[in-house]
Design an enzyme around this catalytic site. Sequence first.
Site, PDB file in Angstrom:
ATOM      1  N   CYS A 106      61.225  50.398 -26.788  1.00 52.30           N
ATOM      2  CA  CYS A 106      61.494  48.955 -26.911  1.00 52.30           C
ATOM      3  C   CYS A 106      62.994  48.668 -26.901  1.00 52.30           C
ATOM      4  CB  CYS A 106      60.903  48.411 -28.214  1.00 52.30           C
ATOM      5  SG  CYS A 106      59.113  48.458 -28.318  1.00 52.30           S
ATOM      6  N   VAL A 110      64.985  46.402 -24.188  1.00 52.95           N
ATOM      7  CA  VAL A 110      65.570  45.105 -24.549  1.00 52.95           C
ATOM      8  C   VAL A 110      67.052  45.071 -24.178  1.00 52.95           C
ATOM      9  CG1 VAL A 110      66.191  43.620 -26.486  1.00 52.95           C
ATOM     10  CG2 VAL A 110      63.896  44.609 -26.367  1.00 52.95           C
TER      11      VAL A 110
END
Length: 457
Positions: A106, A110
């Site tokens: 993640c 991001v």
Amino acid sequence: MLEGTTAEIRERKALRVNPAKTCQPIGAMYAALGINKCMPHSHGSQGCCAYHRSHLTRHYKEPIVATTSSFTEGASVFGGLANLKTALSNIFTIYQPDIVAVHTTCLSEVIGDDIPTIIKKSKVEGIIPEGKIVIHANTPSFVGSHVTGFANQCEAFVKYLAESSEETKNVMNLFPGWVEPADMRELKRLASLVGVEFIMAPDTSDVLDSAMDGKYEMYPDGGTTVADLKAMGDSFLTLALGPLASTPAATTLEKKCNVPHKVLELPIGVSATDAYIDALRLAGDTSVPKELERERGRLIDMISDMSQYLHKKKVAIFGDPDHITSMVSFLVEIGMEPAIIVTGTPGKKWEAKIKEICKPVNEDVVVHAFSDIHFLHQWVKANPVDLLMGNTYGKFVAKSENLPFVRFGFPILDRVGHRAFPTLGYTGAMRLIEKITDAFFDKRDREDADQDIELVL
């Protein structure tokens, strides 16, 4: 433990309670472990890698090797280029793999780290030694599931490594999907019996179920070699098992190297195994050996012997889409009635497919993709079933509702047989019938009054 769960079902759009899935990097890590002398690398924080390794270790009861870029606050703000370059330098110096399979988390997704560019810079700067390989797959945890992570990593192997010499060879590619090491071994056994030459990728047999010989090997002898991954572009056909897990790699290989592909459901049960054997037979232009005919006959005999205990038994089942599709088909074959079916992976088309499979035995079956075990538990409270099937997380529901419980899928953290004995193929189906009937019989032996207990059920 779950006595507080009520039968009242409330609509939840932004919340999952006990989701029937986990995150993409776990799937990517498992796929990478099926490649010989490959080091899975988690490009993100150290905690992510530690969790993924521990989850796989608990399931396979084997030490899972993987490395991480170990993001801190600085990398989280300025990007992970320096972390990944340092990691690659350390990995090749200390662990000496042939290939490093980078997957994102993640945090790195991001931030927007450009992994291909970092790999190119590392090659130019000599961080990646001559003859060594680094590939990558994008596997953000906030979309998809562990199955899509597995699929993305398998597709990455094709994108980076598959080559075509324009000379088609009499070899078939076999993409097994996310199944156990024992299942991969069974798929290979069946293909060998039919007489087909093949390349299986990935292949975790003899990697995550390796023999104990008193000597630790970071890279066991098993797994698909880099040479075989490159040679996939010269095969005459790709047989992809499990649509969600294997289709992306198969379609990418066809576009890249003009290798035609055929997608089949996982060979669980009679019909699905028949389809797999028939596809092998046609691909190899061979005939089905007597040994497999006898295996199939023994399965049919067992189904016939146990039909009185299976007929019209209602089943609640959860797990991964590819696993559930074939398992539900098998349950229908043996006369059972799937009542509620849940997966944590999104897929409206999958819901429609499952309802069609269940139509002959239960037109009112409840099917929910992108759902959770909490919803299944609530539904079962209001609509009693005879059997629960799913991974280890279902044991709490089974205990709360006093249900016979058969474990299958991923993860299974509290049993060991799943990695040693296949559930695919005819012999795997016989084991499933044994597990299902044993669960029913054990419940009766525990609960029947003394005067009602029979020596033979």
